[in-house]
Design an enzyme around this catalytic site. Structure first.
Site, PDB file in Angstrom:
ATOM      1  N   LYS A  95       0.815  -1.221   0.000  1.00 34.50           N
ATOM      2  CA  LYS A  95       0.000   0.000   0.000  1.00 34.50           C
ATOM      3  C   LYS A  95       0.849   1.271   0.000  1.00 34.50           C
ATOM      4  CE  LYS A  95      -4.168  -2.008   2.073  1.00 34.50           C
ATOM      5  NZ  LYS A  95      -3.707  -3.365   2.395  1.00 34.50           N
ATOM      6  N   ARG A  96       1.823   1.317  -0.868  1.00 34.49           N
ATOM      7  CA  ARG A  96       2.653   2.505  -0.966  1.00 34.49           C
ATOM      8  C   ARG A  96       1.938   3.608  -1.760  1.00 34.49           C
ATOM      9  NH1 ARG A  96       5.095  -0.340   2.495  1.00 34.49           N
ATOM     10  NH2 ARG A  96       7.321  -0.712   2.397  1.00 34.49           N
TER      11      ARG A  96
END
Length: 304
Positions: free
Chosen positions: A105-106
């Site tokens: 989830k960057r």
């Protein structure tokens, strides 16, 4: 990557991805006691627990599933030892022929986004290439727009990797932002339109893009709408099982061929032994296998 994922779903007849998200509380006491005795109450002990736990489960379920999704935060909290456990888990999953979706989830821009894209692009050190993370796909937060996505699209095309962009998540408070209206349209729809547009830049050969979308099982009506809005976008679906999502809710997430989605279950599979009265604690991996088989049967009932 997306073509290979679809092929493996077809081969196993199972659109299940196992979330390898262990916590200390999930680890069977006999593994916990052994590792604490060897290494003390240290990050190394926890890392060794996670690796032993994950490998035992993979030994039982790998032939039944197309993919796994380790959540990096569960490992990062234990520092370098935790990252080692994450990497050993990925390496072992790859040795079993599984697609690996790194749940990272960057979301950032410019050189930072390019650095994060190394998760799927690898690292080039003056002409020497290293695929350090070995992930086939990763999850991304699109809040910063195309600037945060572009380096990953490049990696998708050059390395045949994939991304799954958060569109409509399964958690209740996601509505606080995702359902806000802009010119009468919810933000999740506007995000979906962007994902669809980005996906046209990196299509596979089976009708789906390497740019996928995270669409939760807990919002059935929105999921059906998003399937129509993103016909060439593969869905990664959280929220099944423990969060309340049911197979029946996902019937219209699938396309007419029974494809188009992969459904995640984490604690419902890896911690299944805690609710299975027919197995002992030492048979935790067998309980995980039973949970995978039950989930496969459940999903097959609505795949069409």
């Amino acid at each position: 990557m997306i073509d290979r994922l679809i092929c493996q779903i077809e081969a196993t007849q199972n659109p299940t991805v196992v979330g390898l998200d262990p916590t200390l509380a999930m680890i069977p006491s006999f593994i916990k006691e052994e590792m604490f005795e060897r290494y003390g109450k240290t990050p190394k002990a926890v890392a060794e627990m996670f690796v032993a736990f994950n490998k035992a489960i993979l030994d039982e379920v790998a032939s039944l599933i197309p993919a796994v999704k380790p959540q990096v935060a569960m490992y990062e909290q234990y520092g370098l030892e935790g990252i080692r456990a994450y990497m050993e888990t990925i390496t072992y999953a790859k040795s079993k022929g599984l697609v690996v979706i790194g749940d990272i989830k960057r979301g950032d821009i410019a050189s930072t986004a390019a650095a994060y894209a190394g998760h799927i692009a690898g690292a080039d050190i003056e002409g020497e290439y290293y695929d350090l993370w070995q992930e086939d796909a990763v999850t991304l937060n699109p809040y910063m727009g195309y600037d945060g996505i572009e380096p990953f699209i490049k990696a998708c095309n050059e390395k045949d990797r994939g991304i799954f962009v958060l569109v409509k998540t399964s958690n209740p408070s996601g509505v606080e932002l995702q359902d806000l209206l802009v010119d009468g349209t919810p933000i999740y729809d506007k995000t979906a339109d962007l994902v669809h547009k980005w996906g046209q830049m990196t299509m596979g050969t089976k009708g789906y893009s390497r740019v996928g979308a995270v669409v939760g099982a807990t919002y059935k009506e929105q999921g059906i709408e998003l399937r129509k809005r993103m016909p060439n976008t593969f869905f990664l679906v959280p929220g099944y099982g423990a969060q309340g999502g049911k197979a029946e809710d996902l019937k219209d997430y699938f396309d007419k061929n029974g494809s188009g989605i992969i459904v995640n279950s984490s604690r419902g599979i890896i911690a299944a032994y805690k609710k299975d009265n027919e197995v002992s604690e030492k048979e935790f991996a067998i309980a995980s296998k039973k949970a995978v088989l039950a989930m496969r049967a459940d999903l097959q009932g609505v795949m069409g």
